[in-house]
Scaffold this active site. Structure first.
Site, PDB file in Angstrom:
ATOM      1  N   GLU A   1      -3.899  -8.983   0.925  1.00  0.00           N
ATOM      2  CA  GLU A   1      -4.379  -8.667   2.273  1.00  0.00           C
ATOM      3  C   GLU A   1      -5.895  -8.743   2.258  1.00  0.00           C
ATOM      4  O   GLU A   1      -6.538  -8.131   1.406  1.00  0.00           O
ATOM      5  CB  GLU A   1      -3.912  -7.268   2.671  1.00  0.00           C
ATOM      6  CG  GLU A   1      -3.536  -7.185   4.131  1.00  0.00           C
ATOM      7  CD  GLU A   1      -2.957  -5.825   4.485  1.00  0.00           C
ATOM      8  OE1 GLU A   1      -1.821  -5.539   4.066  1.00  0.00           O
ATOM      9  OE2 GLU A   1      -3.639  -5.066   5.176  1.00  0.00           O
TER      10      GLU A   1
ATOM     11  N   GLU B   1       0.831  -1.212   0.000  1.00  0.00           N
ATOM     12  CA  GLU B   1       0.000   0.000   0.000  1.00  0.00           C
ATOM     13  C   GLU B   1       0.864   1.260   0.000  1.00  0.00           C
ATOM     14  O   GLU B   1       0.572   2.223   0.713  1.00  0.00           O
ATOM     15  CB  GLU B   1      -0.943  -0.001   1.208  1.00  0.00           C
ATOM     16  CG  GLU B   1      -1.840  -1.213   1.237  1.00  0.00           C
ATOM     17  CD  GLU B   1      -2.947  -1.150   2.280  1.00  0.00           C
ATOM     18  OE1 GLU B   1      -2.968  -0.203   3.097  1.00  0.00           O
ATOM     19  OE2 GLU B   1      -3.815  -2.034   2.262  1.00  0.00           O
TER      20      GLU B   1
HETATM   21  C1  GAL Z   1      -3.958  -2.391   5.579  1.00  0.00           C
HETATM   22  C2  GAL Z   1      -2.466  -2.232   5.831  1.00  0.00           C
HETATM   23  C3  GAL Z   1      -2.033  -3.006   7.048  1.00  0.00           C
HETATM   24  C4  GAL Z   1      -2.961  -2.713   8.172  1.00  0.00           C
HETATM   25  C5  GAL Z   1      -4.357  -3.091   7.765  1.00  0.00           C
HETATM   26  C6  GAL Z   1      -5.380  -2.938   8.852  1.00  0.00           C
HETATM   27  O1  GAL Z   1      -4.461  -1.424   4.764  1.00  0.00           O
HETATM   28  O2  GAL Z   1      -1.753  -2.703   4.733  1.00  0.00           O
HETATM   29  O3  GAL Z   1      -0.716  -2.646   7.382  1.00  0.00           O
HETATM   30  O4  GAL Z   1      -2.876  -1.366   8.477  1.00  0.00           O
HETATM   31  O5  GAL Z   1      -4.728  -2.265   6.711  1.00  0.00           O
HETATM   32  O6  GAL Z   1      -6.666  -3.253   8.376  1.00  0.00           O
END
Ligand code: GAL
Length: 854
Positions: A526, A451
């Protein structure tokens, strides 16, 4: 254009054999029970013991102590400094402070830390090259030897080597000094502080294999044979021209990392090296009937390289590796040794809960074991290079690893992020990661980022991807996008091999049809970000703004996230996707979303102003209330290592062959007599019948691809017994029972391993349960427990998984959280025999467990 063409024809066939593992082959290493092999020179020794530490700048209580000048100098007195052994995280002892931000764990990690170590090398080492290898130091490391500046490595997650030779005094006392600075570093999670990973002293002759100087690949593998190619970097640091004879022998490696049967030897080659020069020599050989590495049978080999001059061996260098093929394609998915593997992965930060960032192999092994039992087959090292031990364990235990470099590029999410050092360091850090890790069979994807604010930047993406491909063309390069649509629109991912999508899958169908991407596999880099507190169940709101806990009905998630069930539905909708990495396997220190005041979370909504405004409002409210939350709620497993309910949701999907059923919630609701109390069941079966006190509440069937749990949402609470019987293909498959418990009467202890080593770093994890007379864990109990040890053991830390607790992790007293607590113990160094861990609480029968020490 070029890239596009390449992409279209590309199947990403990557036949690799690889494996690194940091270790000292053939030597028993100080830091582990089961041996951890360390890639590298055989004459590598642990340099962890006997350091001195002093902290300046910001102190644990928020005051400042001025940093004196010349702390590196030999004449500087360090008599009053704290004595300690590495790995060391100076911030984990806290205290937790309500004035500090939750996003970095409310722990005082900022400061200036100085470490010094007095050490001797024998006079006979004169003429040797002496290096010190740091696996990781947080952050902005500067190193001096005997008052002379040796070098710097700012990125706290990188492993690096310093050459001590020029200033070393063999036969005399030497002083190494290390300055770390976390005041000039930012983080969105708890980064830890200090020399938090292992340090090694490496002694070589002037002619030796270079740092991470072997690179092994297997361009062709069949069941009958594997071609093993090897590039060996040989350094001549002498002032003479030399003829070095280089040869490598391959051995099978057993599960204890010991070399066994010899399987092949390369031709011996004589390499002529000019004074002060380096050459890369290439070799190849064949392994007949190779035993492949995979996630079920993680077979490995050991390549032992020797350098001889005038018939005398001057260097021996060991490289554990594995033989396996990896293949990625849109049509077939991800194939490991030709067999499809759907990625059932988790993202994890590097901290080890109560132990902080300080690496400990037994703690990490426990984390991986718990995840393996859940069905995890892959780990994403979010968002930085992991400890070498993670890769060694992944190799040993059979996990695939998404190995990630950065959370930021040139532009930071915070002021002092990687952006500060990107220009000077990105290539060095990326190379350090790849050279260190590229022999590990477990590593199967490189990631250049998570991100990153510049994810739409076509040029930077290509620049970083090119570096990776130059250093290791055998694995795909990916990047985790939280703005995958805008990024795909502008074309930044075209220089990658694999598209990593974080959370935003709504336009996936469009991109699967786009000519630029239709041959590029996608993975959910993710997913989910479901939040919950173990053992908490709420019936009105999912969030309790008084206790700052979150309901464990597994229905709460931030705006960008979803429930596990929703993600399973998405995965089913896009079967070409290679799988997912859930955010996160374990709870971690920091980022207690939704009770987090970290405004970088706004990043997740960059393209949606109304959502951004909504979140901004929430943030203001959170800041005003200053919740005590200091660790995440994202974990499928809590910070203490106790599975939350979601664990069983993933297990039901990821281990479909395991007959299992899991009921939630607990059944102690005296205040809810006759009130509707929904019951949810996770099962790997396809149907289930629920009984309350023997009476059927109906049999329910999952709709394939739609239902991932079975819900009885009209159950009226009466105390007693809930039982579920699940079925698969019409046959009885698994059962689970939850009973209303009696009063808490005793503490019941169990330990993850009954026997540990007397090395002072092998830890055992003792689970304490508050139980009734029948041994059932009593939920919703929080008695204060006092822990002690009888015999030659020590308490290292305690925890209970409560994300809001300010009790220091070093405390020997702590309340249970929903009936459970954890004590981490170790043996006193060198003390073999047995010790007993005891837990006491007023009005409860004491509990104890024995630990043997070998
Ligand atoms: C994502 C990010 C992670 C964490 C996560 C929490 O966007 O890549 O590091 O912050 O959100 O939901």
């Amino acid at each position: 254009m070029n890239t596009m063409k390449k992409r279209q024809g590309m199947k990403l066939l990557m036949r690799v054999m690889i494996g690194i593992s940091l270790s000292i082959p053939f030597l028993a290493t100080a830091q582990s029970t089961a041996s951890i092999e360390r890639m590298g020179a055989a004459n590598t020794e642990s340099f962890d013991q006997g350091w001195l530490f002093s902290r300046y700048g910001l102190q644990p209580d928020g005051t400042r102590i001025e940093e004196p000048k010349n702390l590196e100098s030999v004449s500087q007195s360090d008599a009053a400094w704290q004595k300690l052994d590495l790995p060391h995280d100076w911030a984990i002892s806290g205290p937790f402070r309500s004035d500090l931000t939750g996003e970095t764990g409310k722990l005082p990690w900022r400061g200036i830390g100085w470490y010094r170590k007095h050490f001797n090398v024998p006079a006979t080492d004169k003429g040797k090259q002496i290096f010190v290898d740091f696996d990781g130091a947080m952050a902005n490391a500067k190193i001096w030897l005997n008052g002379q500046y040796v070098g710097t490595w700012p990125y706290g997650y990188s492993s690096f080597r310093m050459d001590l030779t020029p200033y070393l005094k063999p036969g005399q006392e030497n002083i190494i000094a290390v300055r770390l600075d976390t005041e000039n570093w930012d983080s969105r999670w708890y980064p830890g502080a200090g020399i938090y990973r292992h340090v090694w002293l490496v002694k070589t002759n002037p002619v030796h294999v270079g740092h991470w100087g072997t690179y092994i690949t297997t361009p062709t593998i069949t069941d009958k044979k594997a071609l093993v190619k090897m590039a060996v970097t040989v350094n001549n640091e002498s002032a003479k021209k030399v003829n070095a004879l280089v040869q490598t022998t391959l051995f099978e490696m057993d599960i204890n990392n010991k070399p066994k049967k010899k399987v092949a030897t390369t031709k011996a080659e004589v390499i002529e090296l000019a004074p002060s020069s380096t050459k890369v020599a290439e070799f190849q050989t064949t392994v007949i009937n190779p035993k492949k590495w995979d996630i079920v049978s993680p077979n490995r080999y050991l390549a032992q390289t020797t350098i001889s001059i005038d018939g005398k061996v001057v260097d021996t260098y060991n490289t554990p590796f594995g033989i396996r093929t990896i293949e990625f394609s849109v049509s077939k998915g991800f194939l490991l040794n030709g067999k499809k593997v759907v990625i059932n992965g988790t993202c994890n930060h590097h901290d080890l809960g109560a132990l902080g960032a300080a690496i400990n192999t037994s703690a990490l092994r426990r984390q991986l074991k718990i995840q393996k039992e859940m069905g995890v087959n892959s780990l994403r090292t979010s968002h930085n290079p992991p400890a070498p031990e993670l890769l060694e364990l992944a190799d040993q235990m059979g996990f695939l690893v998404w190995d990630e470099a950065f959370d930021n590029w040139k532009e930071g999410k915070k002021k002092n992020d990687y952006n500060k050092i990107y220009d000077e360091w990105h290539e060095k850090d990326l190379k350090a990661l790849i050279h260190r890790d590229r022999n590990h069979p477990s590593v199967f994807i490189w990631s250049i980022g998570n991100e990153v604010p510049q994810q739409r930047d076509v040029e930077i993406t290509k620049h970083l991807a090119d570096i990776v491909k130059r250093e290791d063309p055998t694995r795909p390069v990916s990047n985790g996008y939280n703005d995958p649509d805008a990024s795909r629109e502008v074309g930044s991912p075209v220089s990658l091999d694999l598209m990593g999508v974080n959370y935003f899958f709504s336009q996936q169908a469009k991109w699967e049809a786009d000519p630029r991407y239709k041959n590029m596999p996608t993975i959910g880099s993710e997913t989910a970000s479901t939040v919950s507190s173990r053992g908490e169940y709420f019936f009105d709101d999912k969030y309790n703004k008084k206790t700052w806990q979150i309901s464990s009905y597994d229905d709460a998630h931030p705006g960008w996230g979803c429930t596990p069930d929703e993600q399973f539905r998405t995965n089913a909708k896009f079967p070409k996707m290679l799988g997912e990495y859930v955010w996160t396997g374990f709870d971690y220190l920091g980022e207690p979303t939704p009770y987090n005041s970290d405004d970088t979370n706004l990043l997740n909504f960059r393209s949606d102003p109304s959502k951004m405004a909504e979140l901004q409002k929430k943030l203001e409210e959170i800041k005003k209330n200053n919740p005590p939350s200091r660790s995440s709620y994202f974990g499928i497993i809590d910070l203490a290592g106790f599975p939350k309910d979601r664990y069983y949701s993933y297990q039901s999907q990821w281990k479909p062959e395991l007959p299992m059923a899991h009921i939630l919630p607990h059944w102690n609701w005296s205040e809810r007599l006759d009130l509707i109390t929904p019951v949810h069941v996770y099962t790997s079966g396809d149907e289930a019948e629920l009984f309350l006190n023997g009476k059927s509440l109906g049999r329910k069937a999952k709709k394939q691809g739609v239902d991932f749990r079975l819900i009885w949402d009209d159950v009226k609470y009466v105390p007693g017994e809930l039982k579920v019987v699940s079925y698969k293909n019409g046959k009885k498959w698994a059962t689970d029972t939850v009973k209303t418990t009696g009063e808490a009467t005793k503490l019941t202890l169990s330990v993850d391993r009954n026997t540990i080593a007397a090395d002072g770093v092998d830890f055992a994890f003792v689970t304490v349960k508050v139980t009734d007379k029948d041994g059932l864990t009593v939920p919703r109990t929080h008695p204060l427990i006092e822990f002690s040890i009888e015999g030659d053991g020590e308490i290292v830390a305690t925890d209970n998984g409560d994300a809001t607790s300010f009790v220091p992790f070093q405390s020997h007293e702590r309340p249970a959280f929903n009936g459970m607590a954890l004590v981490i113990v170790k043996a006193k160094k060198g003390h073999k025999g047995q010790f007993t861990v005891k837990a006491k609480s007023n009005g409860l029968e004491m509990g104890k467990v024995n630990v043997s020490v070998k």
